[in-house]
Write a protein that holds these residues in place. Structure first.
Motif, PDB file in Angstrom:
ATOM      1  N   VAL A 114       0.865  -1.326  -0.074  1.00 43.82           N
ATOM      2  CA  VAL A 114      -0.057   0.044  -0.278  1.00 43.82           C
ATOM      3  C   VAL A 114       0.943   1.485  -0.058  1.00 43.82           C
ATOM      4  CG1 VAL A 114      -1.653   1.341   1.242  1.00 43.82           C
ATOM      5  CG2 VAL A 114      -1.842  -1.171   1.304  1.00 43.82           C
ATOM      6  N   THR A 115       0.704   2.143  -1.034  1.00 41.46           N
ATOM      7  CA  THR A 115       1.390   3.396  -1.164  1.00 41.46           C
ATOM      8  C   THR A 115       0.415   4.524  -1.025  1.00 41.46           C
ATOM      9  OG1 THR A 115       1.336   3.508  -3.552  1.00 41.46           O
ATOM     10  CG2 THR A 115       3.055   2.260  -2.447  1.00 41.46           C
ATOM     11  N   SER A 116       0.818   5.397  -0.063  1.00 44.43           N
ATOM     12  CA  SER A 116      -0.126   6.797  -0.061  1.00 44.43           C
ATOM     13  C   SER A 116       0.063   7.556  -1.132  1.00 44.43           C
ATOM     14  CB  SER A 116       0.202   7.484   1.239  1.00 44.43           C
ATOM     15  OG  SER A 116      -0.528   8.764   1.493  1.00 44.43           O
ATOM     16  N   VAL A 117      -1.009   7.926  -1.559  1.00 46.71           N
ATOM     17  CA  VAL A 117      -1.281   9.044  -2.457  1.00 46.71           C
ATOM     18  C   VAL A 117      -0.914  10.371  -2.051  1.00 46.71           C
ATOM     19  CG1 VAL A 117      -2.635   7.725  -4.063  1.00 46.71           C
ATOM     20  CG2 VAL A 117      -3.851   9.185  -2.559  1.00 46.71           C
ATOM     21  N   GLN A 118      -1.002  10.485  -0.807  1.00 46.28           N
ATOM     22  CA  GLN A 118      -0.856  11.999   0.070  1.00 46.28           C
ATOM     23  C   GLN A 118       0.404  12.132   1.022  1.00 46.28           C
ATOM     24  OE1 GLN A 118      -4.812  11.264   2.515  1.00 46.28           O
ATOM     25  NE2 GLN A 118      -4.010  13.191   2.914  1.00 46.28           N
ATOM     26  N   GLY A 119       0.968  12.960   1.299  1.00 42.96           N
ATOM     27  CA  GLY A 119       2.134  12.707   2.246  1.00 42.96           C
ATOM     28  C   GLY A 119       1.579  12.979   3.721  1.00 42.96           C
ATOM     29  N   PRO A 120       2.226  12.935   4.630  1.00 44.72           N
ATOM     30  CA  PRO A 120       1.650  13.155   6.143  1.00 44.72           C
ATOM     31  C   PRO A 120       1.200  14.710   6.136  1.00 44.72           C
ATOM     32  CG  PRO A 120       4.235  13.007   5.844  1.00 44.72           C
ATOM     33  CD  PRO A 120       3.720  12.685   4.396  1.00 44.72           C
ATOM     34  N   PRO A 121       0.242  14.702   7.218  1.00 42.53           N
ATOM     35  CA  PRO A 121       0.085  16.180   7.477  1.00 42.53           C
ATOM     36  C   PRO A 121       0.981  17.045   7.965  1.00 42.53           C
ATOM     37  CG  PRO A 121      -0.726  14.547   9.132  1.00 42.53           C
ATOM     38  CD  PRO A 121      -0.137  13.818   8.240  1.00 42.53           C
ATOM     39  N   ALA A 122       0.653  18.375   7.855  1.00 41.27           N
ATOM     40  CA  ALA A 122       1.589  19.243   8.634  1.00 41.27           C
ATOM     41  C   ALA A 122       1.365  19.336  10.058  1.00 41.27           C
ATOM     42  CB  ALA A 122       1.062  21.008   7.851  1.00 41.27           C
ATOM     43  N   ALA A 123       2.441  19.560  10.831  1.00 45.35           N
ATOM     44  CA  ALA A 123       2.477  19.982  12.253  1.00 45.35           C
ATOM     45  C   ALA A 123       1.111  20.672  12.829  1.00 45.35           C
ATOM     46  CB  ALA A 123       3.746  20.457  12.613  1.00 45.35           C
ATOM     47  N   LEU A 147      -7.920  13.773   8.619  1.00 39.90           N
ATOM     48  CA  LEU A 147      -7.106  13.313   9.516  1.00 39.90           C
ATOM     49  C   LEU A 147      -7.588  12.062  10.137  1.00 39.90           C
ATOM     50  CD1 LEU A 147      -5.860  16.252  11.652  1.00 39.90           C
ATOM     51  CD2 LEU A 147      -4.577  15.434   9.737  1.00 39.90           C
ATOM     52  N   THR A 148      -6.732  10.922  10.431  1.00 41.44           N
ATOM     53  CA  THR A 148      -7.335   9.663  10.751  1.00 41.44           C
ATOM     54  C   THR A 148      -7.013   9.688  12.130  1.00 41.44           C
ATOM     55  OG1 THR A 148      -5.173   8.726  10.187  1.00 41.44           O
ATOM     56  CG2 THR A 148      -6.861   8.635   8.670  1.00 41.44           C
ATOM     57  N   GLY A 149      -6.171  10.349  12.875  1.00 46.43           N
ATOM     58  CA  GLY A 149      -5.915  10.376  14.429  1.00 46.43           C
ATOM     59  C   GLY A 149      -5.260  11.514  14.863  1.00 46.43           C
ATOM     60  N   LEU A 150      -4.940  11.468  15.989  1.00 52.12           N
ATOM     61  CA  LEU A 150      -4.199  12.649  16.818  1.00 52.12           C
ATOM     62  C   LEU A 150      -3.738  12.059  18.066  1.00 52.12           C
ATOM     63  CD1 LEU A 150      -3.999  15.525  16.282  1.00 52.12           C
ATOM     64  CD2 LEU A 150      -5.827  15.986  17.900  1.00 52.12           C
ATOM     65  N   VAL A 151      -2.424  12.244  18.359  1.00 50.62           N
ATOM     66  CA  VAL A 151      -1.817  11.543  19.337  1.00 50.62           C
ATOM     67  C   VAL A 151      -0.997  12.457  20.302  1.00 50.62           C
ATOM     68  CG1 VAL A 151      -0.080   9.726  20.033  1.00 50.62           C
ATOM     69  CG2 VAL A 151      -1.498   9.386  18.039  1.00 50.62           C
ATOM     70  N   LEU A 152      -1.089  12.478  21.635  1.00 45.39           N
ATOM     71  CA  LEU A 152      -0.500  13.310  22.414  1.00 45.39           C
ATOM     72  C   LEU A 152       0.700  12.464  22.913  1.00 45.39           C
ATOM     73  CD1 LEU A 152      -0.490  15.794  24.298  1.00 45.39           C
ATOM     74  CD2 LEU A 152      -1.467  14.307  26.025  1.00 45.39           C
ATOM     75  N   VAL A 153       1.940  13.087  22.897  1.00 41.77           N
ATOM     76  CA  VAL A 153       2.978  12.465  23.137  1.00 41.77           C
ATOM     77  C   VAL A 153       4.155  13.216  23.854  1.00 41.77           C
ATOM     78  CG1 VAL A 153       5.479  11.641  22.045  1.00 41.77           C
ATOM     79  CG2 VAL A 153       3.388  11.526  20.590  1.00 41.77           C
ATOM     80  N   GLY A 154       4.454  12.625  24.900  1.00 43.06           N
ATOM     81  CA  GLY A 154       5.267  13.292  26.057  1.00 43.06           C
ATOM     82  C   GLY A 154       5.931  12.637  27.122  1.00 43.06           C
ATOM     83  N   VAL A 185       4.467  17.832  27.147  1.00 38.63           N
ATOM     84  CA  VAL A 185       3.883  17.258  25.833  1.00 38.63           C
ATOM     85  C   VAL A 185       3.681  17.864  24.396  1.00 38.63           C
ATOM     86  CG1 VAL A 185       2.317  16.243  27.690  1.00 38.63           C
ATOM     87  CG2 VAL A 185       1.540  18.223  26.576  1.00 38.63           C
ATOM     88  N   ARG A 186       3.603  17.180  23.601  1.00 40.62           N
ATOM     89  CA  ARG A 186       3.411  17.520  22.422  1.00 40.62           C
ATOM     90  C   ARG A 186       2.318  16.824  21.527  1.00 40.62           C
ATOM     91  NH1 ARG A 186       7.958  15.945  23.724  1.00 40.62           N
ATOM     92  NH2 ARG A 186       7.840  13.851  22.274  1.00 40.62           N
ATOM     93  N   VAL A 187       1.852  17.288  20.352  1.00 41.10           N
ATOM     94  CA  VAL A 187       0.727  16.605  19.664  1.00 41.10           C
ATOM     95  C   VAL A 187       1.140  16.271  18.188  1.00 41.10           C
ATOM     96  CG1 VAL A 187      -1.592  16.939  18.580  1.00 41.10           C
ATOM     97  CG2 VAL A 187      -0.997  17.557  20.901  1.00 41.10           C
ATOM     98  N   VAL A 188       0.674  14.980  17.705  1.00 38.85           N
ATOM     99  CA  VAL A 188       1.365  14.422  16.490  1.00 38.85           C
ATOM    100  C   VAL A 188      -0.123  14.323  15.635  1.00 38.85           C
ATOM    101  CG1 VAL A 188       2.251  12.708  15.067  1.00 38.85           C
ATOM    102  CG2 VAL A 188       3.437  13.773  17.023  1.00 38.85           C
ATOM    103  N   ALA A 189      -0.331  14.775  14.648  1.00 37.92           N
ATOM    104  CA  ALA A 189      -1.439  14.487  13.715  1.00 37.92           C
ATOM    105  C   ALA A 189      -0.969  13.238  12.701  1.00 37.92           C
ATOM    106  CB  ALA A 189      -2.005  15.678  12.803  1.00 37.92           C
ATOM    107  N   LEU A 190      -2.174  12.555  12.328  1.00 43.87           N
ATOM    108  CA  LEU A 190      -1.797  11.326  11.538  1.00 43.87           C
ATOM    109  C   LEU A 190      -2.837  11.165  10.574  1.00 43.87           C
ATOM    110  CD1 LEU A 190      -2.143   8.800  14.096  1.00 43.87           C
ATOM    111  CD2 LEU A 190       0.010   9.560  13.159  1.00 43.87           C
ATOM    112  N   GLY A 194       0.854   8.807   7.061  1.00 40.80           N
ATOM    113  CA  GLY A 194       1.779   8.593   8.425  1.00 40.80           C
ATOM    114  C   GLY A 194       1.845   9.862   9.165  1.00 40.80           C
ATOM    115  N   PRO A 195       2.530   9.881  10.101  1.00 41.86           N
ATOM    116  CA  PRO A 195       2.584  10.861  11.160  1.00 41.86           C
ATOM    117  C   PRO A 195       3.204  12.288  10.712  1.00 41.86           C
ATOM    118  CG  PRO A 195       4.210   9.443  11.536  1.00 41.86           C
ATOM    119  CD  PRO A 195       3.308   8.904  10.282  1.00 41.86           C
ATOM    120  N   SER A 196       2.702  13.427  11.454  1.00 41.94           N
ATOM    121  CA  SER A 196       2.974  14.609  11.170  1.00 41.94           C
ATOM    122  C   SER A 196       4.197  14.783  11.934  1.00 41.94           C
ATOM    123  CB  SER A 196       2.157  15.773  11.481  1.00 41.94           C
ATOM    124  OG  SER A 196       1.767  15.957  12.650  1.00 41.94           O
TER     125      SER A 196
END
Length: 439
Positions: A114-123, A147-154, A185-190, A194-196
């Motif tokens: 599977v190859t994505s036709v779009q790149g990852p989102p901006a931050a 977006l398919t998801g949002l993740v809190l990382v920290g 903490v930081r937030v990453v979009a999906l 892939g991930p932003s």
């Protein structure tokens, strides 16, 4: 008898034998293996296969290597599917047909990339946090596009990634019951690409502004094999946790989280044995208190089932040979036996049926915690208590393997004494949890 008469008699016998064979019911068989075709177009995967005679449903299995299938999906009688928005990567698919006798052999394995036709989102940008007691509210500006998801990382130091918490795909998220501490903490979009990159980092300070709760008082009522555990409600409780061990202060064999509204738990069919139980309470600040441990003794119900008497002191009972019962259960429930590999999507129904039948004869029969690891049940082994200790938790056991070729292509009944130096612990807990009767 003349030669012609002999020939006529033989012909009649052959015809009669052929008629008898044709009159016998055909043995139940699982379906044949389908032939699978699959392809990927961008982030969409499509697959189809031929309909298999006698099949009533199909199961699609997927993995990240040709030999290891990590997930299975039952899709009913369909013979094709199309799945959009698949994350980028290479996957391996196969399909199996099912009928009343169980799952058939797997199809050929097909790999799709599977190859994505779009790149990852901006931050994401402008991440901010506010704190009220132990509740944290996050706001953030989301990047454009779906977006398919949002993740809190920290973590607890700047730039760390000790934890990742899924968030709703929304500019505002609220996190209740955050333990006291300082977090970065930081937030990453999906999206499908892939991930932003991460957003800006913010510091969150949650203060321990409330006092520790008092310890609950636990009481136990036992009637036969029914047990009722109850405790007093604690003001400000965010929840409770009930722990049960097989020895005083031992590691829990049961650890059950409960909401703040629950102050009693009942179980009508607890296996005979002595249990050491306590209940812990936690508040919104993450502070906890634990009740004193209570010993709960459950005796076998008088008259419930048959049981071989205890051996004389210092001796052990011999291992009964019950291979005939195992063979009979294999004959009665062949589909359950073929479907007995849990790691391949099966279940323990056949194993539980055998234990139920054996316990009707002698309640010393039970299941096995593998290598003494409580909670890790052997999938093809049963135990027999040869001593005078209570059943649940005893190590005075014979260990018998009753499924030959388990998780292979053709599992069958077996009777092999595999008692050895490896630790083994008798249990009936998974059997009772599955709804099977004590006797």
């Amino acid at each position: 008898m003349t030669r012609s008469a002999v020939i006529r008699t033989a012909a009649v016998a052959c015809s009669l034998a052929a008629w008898l064979l044709s009159s016998l019911p055909a043995a139940a068989q699982v379906p044949a293996a389908p032939t699978l075709q699959a392809s990927a177009s961008g982030s969409t995967v499509s697959a189809s296969w031929n309909a298999v005679g006698g099949a009533t449903a199909y199961r699609v299995e997927a993995g990240i290597t040709p030999a290891l299938m990590l997930a299975g999906y039952d899709i009913g009688p369909l013979t094709s599917f199309t799945l959009p928005n698949v994350p980028q990567g290479t996957y391996y698919l196969r399909v199996r047909a099912r009928n009343a006798s169980g799952l058939g052999a797997p199809s050929n394995v097909v790999g799709v990339t599977v190859t994505s036709v779009q790149g990852p989102p901006a931050a994401p940008t402008n991440l901010a946090a506010s704190v009220s007691g132990s509740t944290v509210t996050l706001t953030v500006d989301l990047p454009p596009g779906p977006l398919t998801g949002l993740v809190l990382v920290g973590g607890t130091t700047p730039g760390s990634g000790q934890a990742a918490v899924p968030l709703s795909v929304s500019p505002t998220n609220t996190l209740p019951n955050v333990p006291p501490g300082v977090y970065y903490v930081r937030v990453v979009a999906l999206n499908a690409g892939g991930p932003s990159p991460a957003s800006n980092e913010v510091q969150i300070v949650v203060s321990a502004s409330c006092t520790a709760p008092p310890a609950p008082t636990l009481t136990a009522q036992v009637q036969g094999q029914a047990v009722l555990l109850s405790w007093n409600a604690i003001a400000g409780a965010a929840g409770y946790r009930l722990d049960a061990a097989l020895s005083p202060g031992g590691a829990p064999v049961l650890s059950q989280p409960l909401p703040a509204s629950t102050t009693a738990v009942s179980n009508p069919s607890v296996a005979p044995g002595t249990y050491y139980v306590k209940v812990a309470v936690g508040n919104a600040c993450g502070q906890t208190a634990t009740s004193p441990e209570v010993a709960v003794v459950v005796n076998a119900t008088p008259g419930g089932g048959n049981r071989t008497p205890n051996p004389p002191a210092g001796q052990r009972l011999p291992l009964p040979n019950r291979s005939s019962i195992v063979n009979e259960m294999a004959r009665l429930y062949p589909a359950d036996l073929r479907n007995s590999c849990v790691s391949q999507g099966g279940n323990n129904t056949w194993l539980y049926r055998v234990v139920q039948r054996l316990r009707q004869e002698d309640t010393r029969w039970g299941l096995n915690w593998k290598r003494g690891n409580v909670g890790d049940m052997s999938q093809d082994v049963i135990d027999y208590n040869w001593g005078s200790e209570a059943d649940e938790g005893t190590r005075q056991v014979y260990v018998v393997d009753i499924i030959g070729g388990h998780c292979g292509g053709s599992p069958g009944p077996a009777w092999q004494d595999v008692t050895g130096p490896a630790a083994a612990i008798w249990t009936l807990q998974p059997y009772l949890a599955a709804g099977f009767p004590p006797y």
